[in-house]
Design a protein around this motif. Structure first.
Motif, PDB file in Angstrom:
ATOM      1  N   THR A   1      -1.800  -5.174  -0.283  1.00  0.00           N
ATOM      2  CA  THR A   1      -3.169  -4.928  -0.728  1.00  0.00           C
ATOM      3  C   THR A   1      -3.642  -6.059  -1.632  1.00  0.00           C
ATOM      4  O   THR A   1      -4.831  -6.311  -1.748  1.00  0.00           O
ATOM      5  CB  THR A   1      -3.292  -3.596  -1.481  1.00  0.00           C
ATOM      6  OG1 THR A   1      -2.421  -3.626  -2.610  1.00  0.00           O
ATOM      7  CG2 THR A   1      -2.948  -2.435  -0.583  1.00  0.00           C
TER       8      THR A   1
ATOM      9  N   PRO B   1       0.793  -1.231   0.000  1.00  0.00           N
ATOM     10  CA  PRO B   1       0.000   0.000   0.000  1.00  0.00           C
ATOM     11  C   PRO B   1       0.829   1.288   0.000  1.00  0.00           C
ATOM     12  O   PRO B   1       0.289   2.364  -0.222  1.00  0.00           O
ATOM     13  CB  PRO B   1      -0.826  -0.111   1.281  1.00  0.00           C
ATOM     14  CG  PRO B   1      -0.021  -0.999   2.174  1.00  0.00           C
ATOM     15  CD  PRO B   1       0.691  -1.956   1.262  1.00  0.00           C
ATOM     16  N   ASP B   2       2.133   1.153   0.242  1.00  0.00           N
ATOM     17  CA  ASP B   2       2.989   2.337   0.233  1.00  0.00           C
ATOM     18  C   ASP B   2       4.424   1.947  -0.109  1.00  0.00           C
ATOM     19  O   ASP B   2       4.731   0.771  -0.298  1.00  0.00           O
ATOM     20  CB  ASP B   2       2.925   3.079   1.572  1.00  0.00           C
ATOM     21  CG  ASP B   2       3.296   2.218   2.759  1.00  0.00           C
ATOM     22  OD1 ASP B   2       4.153   1.318   2.605  1.00  0.00           O
ATOM     23  OD2 ASP B   2       2.743   2.433   3.843  1.00  0.00           O
TER      24      ASP B   2
ATOM     25  N   TYR C   1       6.699   7.465   4.345  1.00  0.00           N
ATOM     26  CA  TYR C   1       6.695   6.758   3.069  1.00  0.00           C
ATOM     27  C   TYR C   1       5.610   7.317   2.158  1.00  0.00           C
ATOM     28  O   TYR C   1       4.549   7.741   2.637  1.00  0.00           O
ATOM     29  CB  TYR C   1       6.467   5.260   3.297  1.00  0.00           C
ATOM     30  CG  TYR C   1       7.570   4.631   4.110  1.00  0.00           C
ATOM     31  CD1 TYR C   1       8.736   4.208   3.504  1.00  0.00           C
ATOM     32  CD2 TYR C   1       7.451   4.499   5.489  1.00  0.00           C
ATOM     33  CE1 TYR C   1       9.769   3.649   4.248  1.00  0.00           C
ATOM     34  CE2 TYR C   1       8.481   3.948   6.241  1.00  0.00           C
ATOM     35  CZ  TYR C   1       9.628   3.523   5.613  1.00  0.00           C
ATOM     36  OH  TYR C   1      10.649   2.978   6.356  1.00  0.00           O
TER      37      TYR C   1
ATOM     38  N   SER D   1       2.526   7.335  -0.116  1.00  0.00           N
ATOM     39  CA  SER D   1       1.308   6.527  -0.142  1.00  0.00           C
ATOM     40  C   SER D   1       0.971   6.209  -1.598  1.00  0.00           C
ATOM     41  O   SER D   1       0.081   6.800  -2.192  1.00  0.00           O
ATOM     42  CB  SER D   1       0.179   7.293   0.530  1.00  0.00           C
ATOM     43  OG  SER D   1      -0.954   6.476   0.619  1.00  0.00           O
TER      44      SER D   1
END
Length: 138
Positions: A129, A77-78, A90, A92
């Motif tokens: 994710t 996710p990042d 970090y 996104s």
């Protein structure tokens, strides 16, 4: 002015055409595989062997005691690629990567990577994710 520009464009096109097409099959001309081709799609590759070696050393066990439970391409996710460090920030942004779970005596250990980075041990891994498992036996 226009006539001079056409010569520049024509010259640039000729340069591109001659530099792109080549029949030279010498080893120096063969492009090296990208990181994604070698580390992301081949579960039995050197990145996994390096992770197995690292975990065996960390735990003081033989390499044969370490098994590959999961090897999968994932989307993080990042930009932390599943293993954020305390105090760091970090981006996104969805980050393609890899998650390898190694197992010793029934306990799992995570080695994670972003697309261009090496697998690294992560004591407190995050969740991707999405993911696509590969067969660790291949």
């Amino acid at each position: 002015m226009r006539r001079g520009m056409s010569w520049v464009v024509l010259g640039a096109a000729a340069l591109v055409a001659t530099s792109c097409g080549t029949n030279d099959d010498s080893p120096g001309r063969v492009p090296a595989p990208t990181t994604t081709e070698t580390s992301m799609t081949q579960p039995g590759n050197s990145a996994v062997r390096t992770a197995v070696d690292d975990l065996a050393r960390r735990l003081g066990v033989t390499k044969t005691a370490v098994t590959v439970a999961t090897d999968e391409e994932v989307t993080w996710p990042d930009s932390a690629a599943g293993c954020p460090e305390k105090g760091m920030m970090y981006a996104s942004v969805l980050t393609p990567g890899r998650r390898v779970i190694l197992r010793v005596d029934g306990r799992d250990y995570a080695y994670l990577a972003g697309r261009s980075g090496p697998l690294r041990y992560c004591a407190h891994p995050g969740q991707p994710t999405s993911g696509r498992a590969t067969d660790p036996a291949t």
